[in-house]
Write an enzyme that holds these catalytic residues in place. Sequence first.
Site, mmCIF file in Angstrom:
data_model
loop_
_atom_site.group_PDB
_atom_site.id
_atom_site.type_symbol
_atom_site.label_atom_id
_atom_site.label_comp_id
_atom_site.label_asym_id
_atom_site.label_seq_id
_atom_site.Cartn_x
_atom_site.Cartn_y
_atom_site.Cartn_z
ATOM 1 N N HIS A 65 0.870 -1.179 0.000
ATOM 2 C CA HIS A 65 0.000 0.000 0.000
ATOM 3 C C HIS A 65 0.904 1.225 0.000
ATOM 4 O O HIS A 65 2.102 1.112 0.225
ATOM 5 C CB HIS A 65 -0.961 0.010 1.189
ATOM 6 C CG HIS A 65 -0.310 0.061 2.542
ATOM 7 N ND1 HIS A 65 0.573 -0.906 2.987
ATOM 8 C CD2 HIS A 65 -0.404 0.961 3.544
ATOM 9 C CE1 HIS A 65 0.974 -0.594 4.216
ATOM 10 N NE2 HIS A 65 0.406 0.527 4.578
ATOM 11 N N ASP A 69 5.804 4.834 5.052
ATOM 12 C CA ASP A 69 6.817 3.951 5.651
ATOM 13 C C ASP A 69 7.084 2.718 4.785
ATOM 14 O O ASP A 69 8.068 2.016 4.996
ATOM 15 C CB ASP A 69 6.425 3.545 7.083
ATOM 16 C CG ASP A 69 5.062 2.886 7.174
ATOM 17 O OD1 ASP A 69 4.115 3.364 6.524
ATOM 18 O OD2 ASP A 69 4.942 1.889 7.917
ATOM 19 N N HIS A 70 6.222 2.467 3.786
ATOM 20 C CA HIS A 70 6.413 1.334 2.880
ATOM 21 C C HIS A 70 6.894 1.774 1.499
ATOM 22 O O HIS A 70 7.558 1.012 0.805
ATOM 23 C CB HIS A 70 5.091 0.558 2.707
ATOM 24 C CG HIS A 70 4.589 -0.011 3.992
ATOM 25 N ND1 HIS A 70 4.688 -1.343 4.301
ATOM 26 C CD2 HIS A 70 4.044 0.590 5.077
ATOM 27 C CE1 HIS A 70 4.204 -1.536 5.518
ATOM 28 N NE2 HIS A 70 3.808 -0.387 6.009
HETATM 29 ZN ZN LIG Z 1 3.278 0.304 7.795
#
Ligand SMILES: [Zn+2]
Length: 262
Positions: A65, A69-70
């Site tokens: 997603h 942070d990803h």
């Molecule tokens: Zn996350």
Amino acid sequence: MRIMTQIRCLLAPNPSAMTFRGTNTYIIGEGEVAVLDPGPDDPAHLAAILEATKGERITHILLSHDHKDHSMLVPGLKAATGAPLCGYDSPSSAIRPDIALQDGQILESTSWQLEAIHTPGHSDDHLCFAAGNICLTADHVMGWASTAIIPPRGRLRDYMESLAKLETRPWQRFLSGHGDPIEDPAKRLATLRAHRQAREASILRLLSQGPSTLDGIVNSLYARIAPGLRPAARHNVNAHVIALCETGQVQMQDDRLEMAQP
Ligand SMILES: [Zn+2]
């Protein structure tokens, strides 16, 4: 032929109240590999991913997603490898994939095979990836905490349906976006479902005693929460309230919440 997909985990250096020890970046396969969730835009983490895949070729960048942070390292990893970004293409996503994945779509290479499973709830573009009976669950199912559901892209009813989607299959292990592997997937899914049902019941109990507001409910239910986690708690209560308003159990007038009249 059934492929036993090898999966390695690299922890990104972004610990926080919301990310636990940091984001888990996964390297999937051997030789020609996929990288799931590059993580935060941190040169040291990019170097760690490239070092861990030395002598191999990154052929796919997968995204569970678009939360920062990803996803923030996606441009850096694309620039370093030329690999396409594969993810769910939601119009609301901050980052659009080169290859849009559909629910149930199979992705494969010489040493790995993954099935994309669309699991909205935490975010409308959330995907889990199944490698046989192992599921990379990202932020949909984690062991260290329940999932933050932040409206409007996060929706509780979608989340409950996405839990049900995983509940129908016999998983051996979950590898999540933050924290340790989950060795008892069915139990964890049941715990998360029960947690949400209990939360909903406590909101209905509070409102049955009289009208309240979103903050009034948060103060009652999360009286001793750490200040850093309060915004997430408020979002979660809001997600429940939205779901209860949609089913007609609760009604909202300005910021006043009350049980719907039968
Ligand atoms: Zn996350």
